[in-house]
Design an enzyme around this catalytic site. Structure first.
Site, PDB file in Angstrom:
ATOM      1  N   HIS A 167      37.357  43.445  32.838  1.00 60.93           N
ATOM      2  CA  HIS A 167      38.420  44.457  32.706  1.00 60.93           C
ATOM      3  C   HIS A 167      38.156  45.511  33.779  1.00 60.93           C
ATOM      4  CE1 HIS A 167      41.508  46.836  30.993  1.00 60.93           C
ATOM      5  NE2 HIS A 167      41.017  47.128  29.809  1.00 60.93           N
ATOM      6  N   HIS A 221      44.961  37.512  37.068  1.00 62.34           N
ATOM      7  CA  HIS A 221      45.342  38.479  36.041  1.00 62.34           C
ATOM      8  C   HIS A 221      46.007  37.737  34.902  1.00 62.34           C
ATOM      9  CE1 HIS A 221      47.102  42.074  34.237  1.00 62.34           C
ATOM     10  NE2 HIS A 221      46.185  42.730  34.918  1.00 62.34           N
ATOM     11  N   ASP A 259      41.937  45.807  41.208  1.00 62.25           N
ATOM     12  CA  ASP A 259      40.525  46.068  41.484  1.00 62.25           C
ATOM     13  C   ASP A 259      40.061  45.547  42.835  1.00 62.25           C
ATOM     14  OD1 ASP A 259      39.860  47.300  38.992  1.00 62.25           O
ATOM     15  OD2 ASP A 259      40.195  45.354  38.075  1.00 62.25           O
TER      16      ASP A 259
HETATM   17  N1  COA Z   1      38.617  33.161  40.745  1.00 61.71           N
HETATM   18  C1  COA Z   1      38.668  31.802  40.671  1.00 61.71           C
HETATM   19  N2  COA Z   1      39.324  31.129  39.725  1.00 61.71           N
HETATM   20  C2  COA Z   1      39.973  31.871  38.806  1.00 61.71           C
HETATM   21  C3  COA Z   1      39.962  33.278  38.812  1.00 61.71           C
HETATM   22  C4  COA Z   1      39.256  33.918  39.835  1.00 61.71           C
HETATM   23  N3  COA Z   1      39.205  35.254  39.916  1.00 61.71           N
HETATM   24  N4  COA Z   1      40.680  33.746  37.762  1.00 61.71           N
HETATM   25  C5  COA Z   1      41.128  32.660  37.110  1.00 61.71           C
HETATM   26  N5  COA Z   1      40.698  31.539  37.738  1.00 61.71           N
HETATM   27  C6  COA Z   1      41.015  30.147  37.368  1.00 61.71           C
HETATM   28  C7  COA Z   1      40.284  29.734  36.091  1.00 61.71           C
HETATM   29  O1  COA Z   1      39.018  29.191  36.386  1.00 61.71           O
HETATM   30  C8  COA Z   1      41.256  28.745  35.514  1.00 61.71           C
HETATM   31  O2  COA Z   1      41.134  27.547  36.258  1.00 61.71           O
HETATM   32  P1  COA Z   1      41.276  26.106  35.521  1.00 61.71           P
HETATM   33  O3  COA Z   1      42.707  26.065  35.066  1.00 61.71           O
HETATM   34  O4  COA Z   1      40.935  25.128  36.580  1.00 61.71           O
HETATM   35  O5  COA Z   1      40.306  26.133  34.387  1.00 61.71           O
HETATM   36  C9  COA Z   1      42.629  29.324  35.853  1.00 61.71           C
HETATM   37  O6  COA Z   1      42.410  30.105  37.053  1.00 61.71           O
HETATM   38  C10 COA Z   1      43.210  30.199  34.759  1.00 61.71           C
HETATM   39  O7  COA Z   1      42.269  31.237  34.473  1.00 61.71           O
HETATM   40  P2  COA Z   1      42.040  31.892  33.053  1.00 61.71           P
HETATM   41  O8  COA Z   1      40.597  32.262  32.957  1.00 61.71           O
HETATM   42  O9  COA Z   1      42.640  31.032  32.002  1.00 61.71           O
HETATM   43  O10 COA Z   1      42.939  33.196  33.165  1.00 61.71           O
HETATM   44  P3  COA Z   1      42.890  34.429  32.198  1.00 61.71           P
HETATM   45  O11 COA Z   1      44.268  34.945  32.111  1.00 61.71           O
HETATM   46  O12 COA Z   1      42.205  34.110  30.925  1.00 61.71           O
HETATM   47  O13 COA Z   1      41.930  35.451  32.975  1.00 61.71           O
HETATM   48  C11 COA Z   1      41.133  37.219  34.282  1.00 61.71           C
HETATM   49  C12 COA Z   1      42.364  36.575  33.637  1.00 61.71           C
HETATM   50  C13 COA Z   1      41.560  38.545  34.933  1.00 61.71           C
HETATM   51  C14 COA Z   1      40.085  37.531  33.219  1.00 61.71           C
HETATM   52  C15 COA Z   1      40.565  36.259  35.349  1.00 61.71           C
HETATM   53  O14 COA Z   1      41.551  35.978  36.327  1.00 61.71           O
HETATM   54  C16 COA Z   1      39.312  36.795  35.989  1.00 61.71           C
HETATM   55  O15 COA Z   1      38.225  36.661  35.444  1.00 61.71           O
HETATM   56  N6  COA Z   1      39.434  37.443  37.216  1.00 61.71           N
HETATM   57  C17 COA Z   1      38.281  38.009  37.873  1.00 61.71           C
HETATM   58  C18 COA Z   1      37.940  39.340  37.229  1.00 61.71           C
HETATM   59  C19 COA Z   1      38.926  40.421  37.589  1.00 61.71           C
HETATM   60  O16 COA Z   1      39.284  40.609  38.739  1.00 61.71           O
HETATM   61  N7  COA Z   1      39.350  41.166  36.571  1.00 61.71           N
HETATM   62  C20 COA Z   1      40.229  42.311  36.746  1.00 61.71           C
HETATM   63  C21 COA Z   1      41.505  42.128  36.025  1.00 61.71           C
HETATM   64  S1  COA Z   1      42.581  43.495  36.400  1.00 61.71           S
END
Ligand code: COA
Length: 437
Positions: A268, A307, A363
């Site tokens: 987050h 996101h 971010d």
């Molecule tokens: N880098 C690489 N792969 C990513 C990714 C990232 N930053 N974010 C998501 N993915 C991939 C996942 O591995 C998943 O791949 P798969 O379908 O092959 O398993 C797919 O994209 C979907 O991701 P998921 O984890 O289901 O999305 P989510 O909606 O649950 O997660 C976040 C959202 C923000 C938690 C996630 O994108 C993340 O961890 N981002 C990095 C942290 C970040 O920048 N957070 C700030 C948010 S404002």
């Protein structure tokens, strides 16, 4: 029933149901009538991580994640970032309308007069270890304010709520700045009421021996814009915690502390700190392709990308990129920006990221700006918490005023043992395998 309804046939019983649809949703409680017999509890929905559940009705923030749209109270974020000050936007988010001149003057004056901390709170902050993480200090100190203002527990009194809102919006930068000075071993600087919200924050952070702190206007404006972009983001993890904690009628100081705790996680508000670590780990532009390969192989995530809601370019990231250029004109260009731009360029052309709709989020660039301005990465999430306090409090107020809301209490699907006969200690020869909590 009209065609705004969902027809359901329960194949277990062959019974048919009509469930009304309003605002593109059905009420989960309407499913409870779907039973296999009088002893059946009724149907529930199962939605871990609230992937498809609206927990409230809200008139504060609108996001269209597919189109990359963000609006506060109907106003596009781009217009607010260009034309408003943070406190003007905070007023809009909290009270529903942009203030007129007199309202803005009164609001700014009131917030300014609530920036001081009680001396005992200052002493409380002094008690933290020299290397305490600023976010831990912020969370604890905000919670501790509940002991300074016991009147805050009158959460159903609108006048009391307004006072706590002024206190929290006013004191958040002071606590944040004190956590920063504490980690550097510097004496705390008292607020200066002549300065704007962001200028005063910079004063409390960076004033040394000069009699009057002069903030660089370009950096102060950039910080103000960053605050505007972070003011609210509808039902994210921390807003949900704020509402959930507040739903028990806990006071707003402890509820804000709980929301800030949720914000502190790396998925987050902690992500911008992680972005900087990642950029340092990559080290130079030429190492970007190899790093992207590792991400695609599933060894790590590209921090600052992806996101839950935005499946398009985060509109805030676009504005931050613009603000970054202004900041770098003052501070000089940062090599991390070049690595970030290269990461973004390659990722946006790569099938892995395109297929998953992974774009830079807020971010991705905010940490680079903060660092160029002189902030240490440990304080980045604290910088997020200051403006988000306005959003949390708006969500909290809206929740308390919503006659449909009650104490938040999700259901569960129980997967544990059925009833078992108790085994006395002396007869438990084989230790039971631990089960998940
Ligand atoms: N880098 C690489 N792969 C990513 C990714 C990232 N930053 N974010 C998501 N993915 C991939 C996942 O591995 C998943 O791949 P798969 O379908 O092959 O398993 C797919 O994209 C979907 O991701 P998921 O984890 O289901 O999305 P989510 O909606 O649950 O997660 C976040 C959202 C923000 C938690 C996630 O994108 C993340 O961890 N981002 C990095 C942290 C970040 O920048 N957070 C700030 C948010 S404002």
């Amino acid at each position: 029933m009209d065609n705004q309804a969902l027809s359901i046939v329960d194949k277990r019983t062959q019974s048919a149901y009509e469930i009304p649809i309003h605002d593109g949703t059905i009420r989960a409680m309407d499913l409870r009538q779907i039973k296999t017999g009088p002893d059946d509890f009724g149907l529930m929905t199962y939605d871990p991580a609230f992937m498809n559940t609206a927990s409230c009705k809200s008139a504060i923030t609108f996001i269209d994640g597919d189109k990359g749209i963000l609006r506060y109270r109907g106003y596009p974020i781009e217009q607010l970032a260009e034309k408003c000050s943070f406190l003007e936007v905070a007023y809009l988010v909290l009270f529903g309308e942009l203030p007129n001149e007199a309202q803005l003057k009164e609001w700014v004056g009131q917030v300014t007069h609530h920036t001081m901390l009680h001396e005992t709170t200052k002493k409380f902050l002094e008690g933290f270890r020299y290397d305490a993480h600023p976010m831990g200090m912020l969370i604890s100190t905000v919670a501790a304010l509940s002991t300074v203002y016991p009147d805050a527990r009158h959460v159903l009194d609108p006048e009391s709520r307004k006072l706590q809102i002024l206190r929290l919006v006013g004191k958040m930068p002071t606590i944040a700045a004190y956590t920063y000075r504490h980690s550097l071993g510097l004496p705390y600087v008292y607020p200066d009421n002549d300065l704007s919200y962001t200028e005063n924050f910079m004063n409390m952070l960076w004033k040394m021996t000069e009699p009057k702190y002069q903030a660089n206007p370009i950096l102060a404006r950039a910080l103000d814009i960053l605050f505007i972009l972070h003011a609210d983001h509808e039902q994210n993890c921390s807003a949900n915690v704020m509402r959930s904690t507040g739903s028990s009628q806990a006071d707003p100081f402890v509820a804000t502390a709980a929301a800030a705790a949720a914000l502190s996680g790396p998925l987050h508000g902690g992500a911008n700190e992680e972005v900087l670590k990642m950029l340092d780990e990559i080290g130079s532009k030429d190492k970007v392709p190899a790093y992207i390969d590792q991400v695609k192989a599933g060894h790590m995530k590209l921090m600052g990308f992806g996101h839950r809601i935005y499946k398009n370019y985060d509109p805030r990231a676009r504005i931050i990129k613009w603000a970054a250029d202004r900041v770098f004109e003052v501070t000089g260009r940062n090599r991390r920006l070049d690595i970030a731009l290269e990461l973004e360029r390659i990722a946006l052309e790569d099938e892995y990221f395109i297929k998953r709709k992974l774009y830079p989020n807020v971010d991705f660039y905010s940490g680079i700006i903060y660092q160029a301005m002189g902030f240490k990465p440990e304080i980045f999430t604290v910088l997020f918490a200051i403006p988000r306090t306005a959003g949390w409090l708006a969500q909290w107020q809206e929740m308390l005023e919503d006659p449909e809301q009650k104490i938040a209490r999700p259901r569960q699907v129980y997967t544990g043992h059925a009833v078992r006969e108790f085994v006395p200690l002396e007869k438990r020869s084989v230790p039971a395998a631990p089960t998940a909590a």
